[in-house]
Design a protein around this motif. Sequence first.
Motif, PDB file in Angstrom:
ATOM      1  N   VAL A  94      95.884 -13.579 -17.505  1.00  0.00           N
ATOM      2  CA  VAL A  94      96.456 -14.638 -16.665  1.00  0.00           C
ATOM      3  C   VAL A  94      95.572 -14.923 -15.448  1.00  0.00           C
ATOM      4  N   LEU A  95      94.430 -14.267 -15.340  1.00  0.00           N
ATOM      5  CA  LEU A  95      93.554 -14.439 -14.182  1.00  0.00           C
ATOM      6  C   LEU A  95      92.632 -15.644 -14.367  1.00  0.00           C
ATOM      7  N   PRO A  96      92.140 -16.224 -13.263  1.00  0.00           N
ATOM      8  CA  PRO A  96      91.246 -17.386 -13.351  1.00  0.00           C
ATOM      9  C   PRO A  96      89.991 -17.091 -14.166  1.00  0.00           C
ATOM     10  N   GLN A  97      89.600 -18.076 -14.953  1.00  0.00           N
ATOM     11  CA  GLN A  97      88.414 -17.977 -15.795  1.00  0.00           C
ATOM     12  C   GLN A  97      87.359 -18.947 -15.265  1.00  0.00           C
ATOM     13  N   PHE A  98      86.119 -18.458 -15.080  1.00  0.00           N
ATOM     14  CA  PHE A  98      85.117 -19.329 -14.470  1.00  0.00           C
ATOM     15  C   PHE A  98      83.794 -19.298 -15.221  1.00  0.00           C
ATOM     16  N   ARG A  99      82.974 -20.285 -14.900  1.00  0.00           N
ATOM     17  CA  ARG A  99      81.587 -20.360 -15.368  1.00  0.00           C
ATOM     18  C   ARG A  99      80.708 -20.663 -14.161  1.00  0.00           C
ATOM     19  N   PHE A 100      79.470 -20.199 -14.215  1.00  0.00           N
ATOM     20  CA  PHE A 100      78.509 -20.569 -13.187  1.00  0.00           C
ATOM     21  C   PHE A 100      78.187 -22.045 -13.334  1.00  0.00           C
ATOM     22  N   TYR A 101      78.162 -22.768 -12.207  1.00  0.00           N
ATOM     23  CA  TYR A 101      77.875 -24.204 -12.233  1.00  0.00           C
ATOM     24  C   TYR A 101      76.452 -24.493 -11.783  1.00  0.00           C
ATOM     25  N   SER A 102      76.095 -24.054 -10.559  1.00  0.00           N
ATOM     26  CA  SER A 102      74.761 -24.344 -10.049  1.00  0.00           C
ATOM     27  C   SER A 102      74.536 -23.624  -8.735  1.00  0.00           C
ATOM     28  N   ARG A 103      73.275 -23.413  -8.408  1.00  0.00           N
ATOM     29  CA  ARG A 103      72.938 -23.071  -7.044  1.00  0.00           C
ATOM     30  C   ARG A 103      73.213 -24.304  -6.189  1.00  0.00           C
ATOM     31  N   ALA A 104      73.823 -24.118  -5.032  1.00  0.00           N
ATOM     32  CA  ALA A 104      74.192 -25.250  -4.191  1.00  0.00           C
ATOM     33  C   ALA A 104      72.982 -26.083  -3.793  1.00  0.00           C
ATOM     34  N   ASP A 105      71.855 -25.415  -3.538  1.00  0.00           N
ATOM     35  CA  ASP A 105      70.668 -26.150  -3.100  1.00  0.00           C
ATOM     36  C   ASP A 105      69.814 -26.634  -4.265  1.00  0.00           C
ATOM     37  N   ASP A 106      70.255 -26.390  -5.506  1.00  0.00           N
ATOM     38  CA  ASP A 106      69.504 -26.843  -6.677  1.00  0.00           C
ATOM     39  C   ASP A 106      70.044 -28.141  -7.275  1.00  0.00           C
ATOM     40  N   LEU A 107      71.155 -28.604  -6.804  1.00  0.00           N
ATOM     41  CA  LEU A 107      71.726 -29.831  -7.344  1.00  0.00           C
ATOM     42  C   LEU A 107      70.809 -31.018  -7.062  1.00  0.00           C
ATOM     43  N   ILE A 108      70.589 -31.829  -8.078  1.00  0.00           N
ATOM     44  CA  ILE A 108      69.888 -33.095  -7.893  1.00  0.00           C
ATOM     45  C   ILE A 108      70.944 -34.191  -7.959  1.00  0.00           C
ATOM     46  N   ASP A 109      71.234 -34.755  -6.804  1.00  0.00           N
ATOM     47  CA  ASP A 109      72.324 -35.724  -6.656  1.00  0.00           C
ATOM     48  C   ASP A 109      71.734 -37.129  -6.593  1.00  0.00           C
ATOM     49  N   LEU A 110      72.178 -37.997  -7.486  1.00  0.00           N
ATOM     50  CA  LEU A 110      71.726 -39.386  -7.481  1.00  0.00           C
ATOM     51  C   LEU A 110      72.873 -40.294  -7.082  1.00  0.00           C
ATOM     52  N   PHE A 147      72.859 -33.428 -11.339  1.00  0.00           N
ATOM     53  CA  PHE A 147      72.178 -32.659 -12.376  1.00  0.00           C
ATOM     54  C   PHE A 147      72.028 -31.218 -11.900  1.00  0.00           C
ATOM     55  N   THR A 148      72.441 -30.282 -12.744  1.00  0.00           N
ATOM     56  CA  THR A 148      72.244 -28.863 -12.484  1.00  0.00           C
ATOM     57  C   THR A 148      71.120 -28.358 -13.386  1.00  0.00           C
ATOM     58  N   GLU A 149      70.610 -27.176 -13.091  1.00  0.00           N
ATOM     59  CA  GLU A 149      69.581 -26.581 -13.941  1.00  0.00           C
ATOM     60  C   GLU A 149      70.086 -26.467 -15.371  1.00  0.00           C
ATOM     61  N   LYS A 150      71.326 -26.027 -15.513  1.00  0.00           N
ATOM     62  CA  LYS A 150      71.892 -25.851 -16.844  1.00  0.00           C
ATOM     63  C   LYS A 150      72.026 -27.183 -17.575  1.00  0.00           C
ATOM     64  N   SER A 151      72.493 -28.216 -16.887  1.00  0.00           N
ATOM     65  CA  SER A 151      72.699 -29.507 -17.557  1.00  0.00           C
ATOM     66  C   SER A 151      71.369 -30.137 -17.972  1.00  0.00           C
ATOM     67  N   ILE A 152      70.331 -29.963 -17.161  1.00  0.00           N
ATOM     68  CA  ILE A 152      69.009 -30.485 -17.530  1.00  0.00           C
ATOM     69  C   ILE A 152      68.475 -29.728 -18.735  1.00  0.00           C
ATOM     70  N   TRP A 153      68.599 -28.422 -18.700  1.00  0.00           N
ATOM     71  CA  TRP A 153      68.124 -27.581 -19.804  1.00  0.00           C
ATOM     72  C   TRP A 153      68.827 -27.969 -21.109  1.00  0.00           C
ATOM     73  N   GLU A 154      70.151 -28.149 -21.037  1.00  0.00           N
ATOM     74  CA  GLU A 154      70.915 -28.520 -22.227  1.00  0.00           C
ATOM     75  C   GLU A 154      70.483 -29.889 -22.748  1.00  0.00           C
ATOM     76  N   THR A 155      70.158 -30.811 -21.838  1.00  0.00           N
ATOM     77  CA  THR A 155      69.730 -32.146 -22.247  1.00  0.00           C
ATOM     78  C   THR A 155      68.400 -32.090 -22.984  1.00  0.00           C
ATOM     79  N   ILE A 156      67.455 -31.324 -22.462  1.00  0.00           N
ATOM     80  CA  ILE A 156      66.145 -31.183 -23.103  1.00  0.00           C
ATOM     81  C   ILE A 156      66.307 -30.570 -24.496  1.00  0.00           C
ATOM     82  N   GLU A 157      67.153 -29.527 -24.576  1.00  0.00           N
ATOM     83  CA  GLU A 157      67.371 -28.863 -25.863  1.00  0.00           C
ATOM     84  C   GLU A 157      68.012 -29.827 -26.865  1.00  0.00           C
ATOM     85  N   ALA A 158      69.030 -30.556 -26.408  1.00  0.00           N
ATOM     86  CA  ALA A 158      69.738 -31.476 -27.305  1.00  0.00           C
ATOM     87  C   ALA A 158      68.831 -32.602 -27.786  1.00  0.00           C
TER      88      ALA A 158
END
Length: 528
Positions: free
Chosen positions: A384-400, A406-417
């Motif tokens: 019943v406890l909160p479930q989480f995932r790492f999202y991003s380093r706060a200073d690594d976000l690329i905000d448009l 864009f997070t490191e993970k989302s960019i990586w997933e895009t390149i892979e896909a």
Amino acid sequence: MTIASDLIRESQRDKLWSRYCGHFDLSIREYMKIQERLLFEQFNILKDSEIGRHFYGKSVPKSVQEFRERIPLTTYDDYIDLLNNRDESILPKGNYRWSHTSGRSGVQKWIPLTDRMYERYGEVALTAMILSSAKYKGDVRVEPNDVLLLGTAPLPYTSGYVSHATADIIDVRFVPPIEVGEKMDFSDRIAAGFRMGMDTGIDYFYGLASVLGKMGERFEEGGTGNTSLKGMKLTTIFKLLRGMLIAKSQHRNILPRDIWKLKGVMAGGTDTDIYRERVAHYWGREPLEGYASTEGGMQSLQAWNYKGMTLFPDVDFYEFIPFEEHLKNKADPSYTPKTVLTDELVPGIYELVFTNLLGGVVMRYRIGDLITIESIGDEEIGCVLPQFRFYSRADDLIDLGNMIRFTEKSIWETIEAAGIENVDWTARKEAKDGKPIFHLFIEFKPGHEINIKDAQARIEEKMIEFHPDYVGLREVLGENNFKLSALPSGAFNHFIESRKAEGADLAHLKPPHMQPKADVFDRLVNFQ
């Protein structure tokens, strides 16, 4: 002999599960009671020390609310003069080990570990071994003398202490042995571990999922083709030949899973999800993800269903800054963001804040990580406890345009896909004609170079798929918000080798994926 090994030998695996995995059964009320009890213990541990008086003043807080009101949110800037000289006279009396960070932020941060914190490293590592090999609740497959591949950084990195603490809590064998492997270069240590593992077998791997992923690729590409049978044990030769027959019968190249039957893979870092399927394909086991930090210790693990992670209640006391509060503080550094406690969480993005328990010294600490609370509880595992995932380093976000992040993970997933075979990549936010540009730099894998326009089109197609708001961004800001550039062949290898030649620390051999500093970027791009 260790307690864990004794429980296994005495066939008391239910007690072992309860002792090391029982946190999944806590109610939120029980969880918060543990948090508060250990926080008050912290007050008493630190109150008479110089570092305690530095933050508490003349009196310790009388309640959690008073603690949150009186003690400001901190960063390492608040500790650098206190800790970086490693002066133990300012700490509570006790025995300390000192761990340091990679210095990625420009400052190498030293953190003192108490004996209890060190012991907790080993306990959590054993929990990870249990969970990574479990198929259901209560399933304990760990055995004394299991073999672990030594795939971690050496002392005084946190992962180095984890390896030592693991050996202290359960009878395991590392390949290569810790005392030998710590004197080796990282790549040599991994190679030696796999060579030794041919004879000993390998039961568990703890380290980066990318290491296993890349090793699997080398196997599939014929990495065992030049393996000499000379000097091999008969059992090892049989194991190798059997693996080759399995691969041949399935009309494919040999894979590591044909040779080694891993019980579990334990991994941390942004690349875990990126390499999850590849690790499972090559090694026959999905990586169990954990979250840890030098300042906060071994903080959470996935359960045996490989979904969200659960924070341990007895490692740190947790607070969370809601993303809206985080953004207010980012826009106005003088603004003090509000925090919520674990029992106040709802799904969403938060900045993690923690206070060490077990005698540690950092309090209300902003490590700079953003996490996503995916759900409150997980019915599948009965938690019943909160479930989480790492999202991003706060200073690594690329905000448009405050529309796409864009997070490191989302960019990586895009390149892979997009199916772009690459050696590595880096990305940064640039400005062109007064508007923000997401600029991605990729070194294509030799033999897989493609037309840059085609590659950009494939990546942008996946960006739209993964970020539906990207279409709206183009409508607001116009076209050309994304640019792809190819790095020269050998760029990343040259960077790594030049850093090795300079005697750089392990953590500084590779350039960061996100927002590399100007000197690092220039060195990567203009190496010829």
